[in-house]
Design an enzyme around this catalytic site. Structure first.
Site, PDB file in Angstrom:
ATOM      1  N   ASP A  32      -0.452  24.470   8.009  1.00 15.12           N
ATOM      2  CA  ASP A  32      -0.165  25.316   9.176  1.00 15.12           C
ATOM      3  C   ASP A  32      -0.773  26.703   8.970  1.00 15.12           C
ATOM      4  O   ASP A  32      -0.663  27.274   7.878  1.00 15.12           O
ATOM      5  CB  ASP A  32       1.366  25.399   9.363  1.00 15.12           C
ATOM      6  CG  ASP A  32       1.767  25.943  10.712  1.00 15.12           C
ATOM      7  OD1 ASP A  32       1.358  27.081  11.051  1.00 15.12           O
ATOM      8  OD2 ASP A  32       2.514  25.252  11.430  1.00 15.12           O
ATOM      9  N   ASN A  88       9.538  19.631  16.954  1.00 15.33           N
ATOM     10  CA  ASN A  88      10.003  20.272  18.183  1.00 15.33           C
ATOM     11  C   ASN A  88       9.492  19.527  19.416  1.00 15.33           C
ATOM     12  O   ASN A  88       8.320  19.137  19.466  1.00 15.33           O
ATOM     13  CB  ASN A  88       9.507  21.718  18.230  1.00 15.33           C
ATOM     14  CG  ASN A  88      10.009  22.543  17.052  1.00 15.33           C
ATOM     15  OD1 ASN A  88      11.123  22.332  16.583  1.00 15.33           O
ATOM     16  ND2 ASN A  88       9.194  23.463  16.571  1.00 15.33           N
ATOM     17  N   GLN A  95       8.577  24.121  20.993  1.00 15.67           N
ATOM     18  CA  GLN A  95       7.261  23.472  20.897  1.00 15.67           C
ATOM     19  C   GLN A  95       6.217  24.353  21.578  1.00 15.67           C
ATOM     20  O   GLN A  95       6.371  24.712  22.746  1.00 15.67           O
ATOM     21  CB  GLN A  95       7.281  22.083  21.555  1.00 15.67           C
ATOM     22  CG  GLN A  95       5.975  21.324  21.354  1.00 15.67           C
ATOM     23  CD  GLN A  95       5.984  19.922  21.953  1.00 15.67           C
ATOM     24  OE1 GLN A  95       6.878  19.563  22.720  1.00 15.67           O
ATOM     25  NE2 GLN A  95       4.975  19.134  21.623  1.00 15.67           N
ATOM     26  N   HIS A 101       3.590  16.668  16.716  1.00 20.05           N
ATOM     27  CA  HIS A 101       3.332  16.987  15.309  1.00 20.05           C
ATOM     28  C   HIS A 101       4.655  17.100  14.592  1.00 20.05           C
ATOM     29  O   HIS A 101       5.671  17.445  15.189  1.00 20.05           O
ATOM     30  CB  HIS A 101       2.518  18.275  15.167  1.00 20.05           C
ATOM     31  CG  HIS A 101       3.081  19.449  15.897  1.00 20.05           C
ATOM     32  ND1 HIS A 101       2.897  19.633  17.246  1.00 20.05           N
ATOM     33  CD2 HIS A 101       3.856  20.466  15.484  1.00 20.05           C
ATOM     34  CE1 HIS A 101       3.502  20.740  17.633  1.00 20.05           C
ATOM     35  NE2 HIS A 101       4.111  21.268  16.585  1.00 20.05           N
TER      36      HIS A 101
HETATM   37  P1  AMP Z   1       5.403  24.009  17.283  1.00 20.87           P
HETATM   38  O1  AMP Z   1       6.032  25.368  17.495  1.00 20.87           O
HETATM   39  O2  AMP Z   1       6.351  22.998  16.735  1.00 20.87           O
HETATM   40  O3  AMP Z   1       4.651  23.534  18.506  1.00 20.87           O
HETATM   41  O4  AMP Z   1       4.359  24.233  16.107  1.00 20.87           O
HETATM   42  C1  AMP Z   1       3.030  24.571  16.288  1.00 20.87           C
HETATM   43  C2  AMP Z   1       2.547  24.981  14.930  1.00 20.87           C
HETATM   44  O5  AMP Z   1       1.146  24.878  14.920  1.00 20.87           O
HETATM   45  C3  AMP Z   1       2.898  26.419  14.550  1.00 20.87           C
HETATM   46  O6  AMP Z   1       3.611  26.419  13.317  1.00 20.87           O
HETATM   47  C4  AMP Z   1       1.535  27.108  14.430  1.00 20.87           C
HETATM   48  O7  AMP Z   1       1.504  28.042  13.373  1.00 20.87           O
HETATM   49  C5  AMP Z   1       0.633  25.931  14.156  1.00 20.87           C
HETATM   50  N1  AMP Z   1      -0.742  26.071  14.605  1.00 20.87           N
HETATM   51  C6  AMP Z   1      -1.192  26.429  15.830  1.00 20.87           C
HETATM   52  N2  AMP Z   1      -2.531  26.378  15.884  1.00 20.87           N
HETATM   53  C7  AMP Z   1      -2.946  25.964  14.658  1.00 20.87           C
HETATM   54  C8  AMP Z   1      -4.228  25.708  14.088  1.00 20.87           C
HETATM   55  N3  AMP Z   1      -5.359  25.879  14.780  1.00 20.87           N
HETATM   56  N4  AMP Z   1      -4.274  25.294  12.806  1.00 20.87           N
HETATM   57  C9  AMP Z   1      -3.141  25.119  12.097  1.00 20.87           C
HETATM   58  N5  AMP Z   1      -1.908  25.331  12.581  1.00 20.87           N
HETATM   59  C10 AMP Z   1      -1.813  25.767  13.847  1.00 20.87           C
END
Ligand code: AMP
Ligand code: ZN
Length: 139
Positions: A32, A88, A95, A101
């Protein structure tokens, strides 16, 4: 199926580079970019599913054993003492990327609290019965 406008589709399928810790035919596991702790990883299906309600059975069956495998590797490789699985669904649940994911968050003894934690509220048996009924009758 993939979604051309989805960043996690692009990352999962290798069109955008990521810090990949694992890959097979169905999944890519990446670190992440905004980690809760060192080593915070995300399991991404290579197909697009908006959330767990859309996930197909094969991916659903694969994701939990993979999470366990990565968590074990984190304990061995990072020396973490445990890990949280967080997933989430919907904006109200936090989310932000609408491609299914699962977060794997290593936890270190004495490390930051407040990750996947909540203040327990109270609920009497009448309220529990009422809430249980509302869910049970909609399965
Ligand atoms: P969620 O809040 O469960 O939708 O989690 C999305 C997650 O994706 C967050 O923890 C972000 O830090 C992570 N994220 C978003 N864009 C990227 C990316 N390009 N590469 C890696 N992680 C990402
Ligand atoms: Zn996607």
């Amino acid at each position: 199926m993939r979604d051309e406008n989805c960043i996690f589709c692009k990352i999962a399928n290798g069109e955008i580079l990521s810090a990949t810790v694992y890959e097979d035919e169905m999944f890519r596991v990446i670190l992440d970019l905004g980690p809760a702790t060192d080593g915070h990883a995300l399991i991404l299906p290579k197909e697009h599913f908006a959330d767990v309600c859309r996930l197909d059975e094969a991916y659903g069956a694969g994701v939990l054993p993979l999470a366990a495998k990565i968590g074990q590797a984190m304990k061995r490789g990072l020396g973490c003492d445990g890990f949280n699985l967080v997933q989430n669904n919907g904006e109200a649940a936090g989310q932000t990327v609408h491609h299914f994911h699962m977060h794997i968050i290593p936890r270190y003894a004495g490390g930051p609290k407040g990750i996947a934690a909540w203040e327990p509220r109270t609920a009497d048996s009448e309220k529990l019965a009422e809430l249980a009924e509302k869910i049970r009758t909609n399965i």
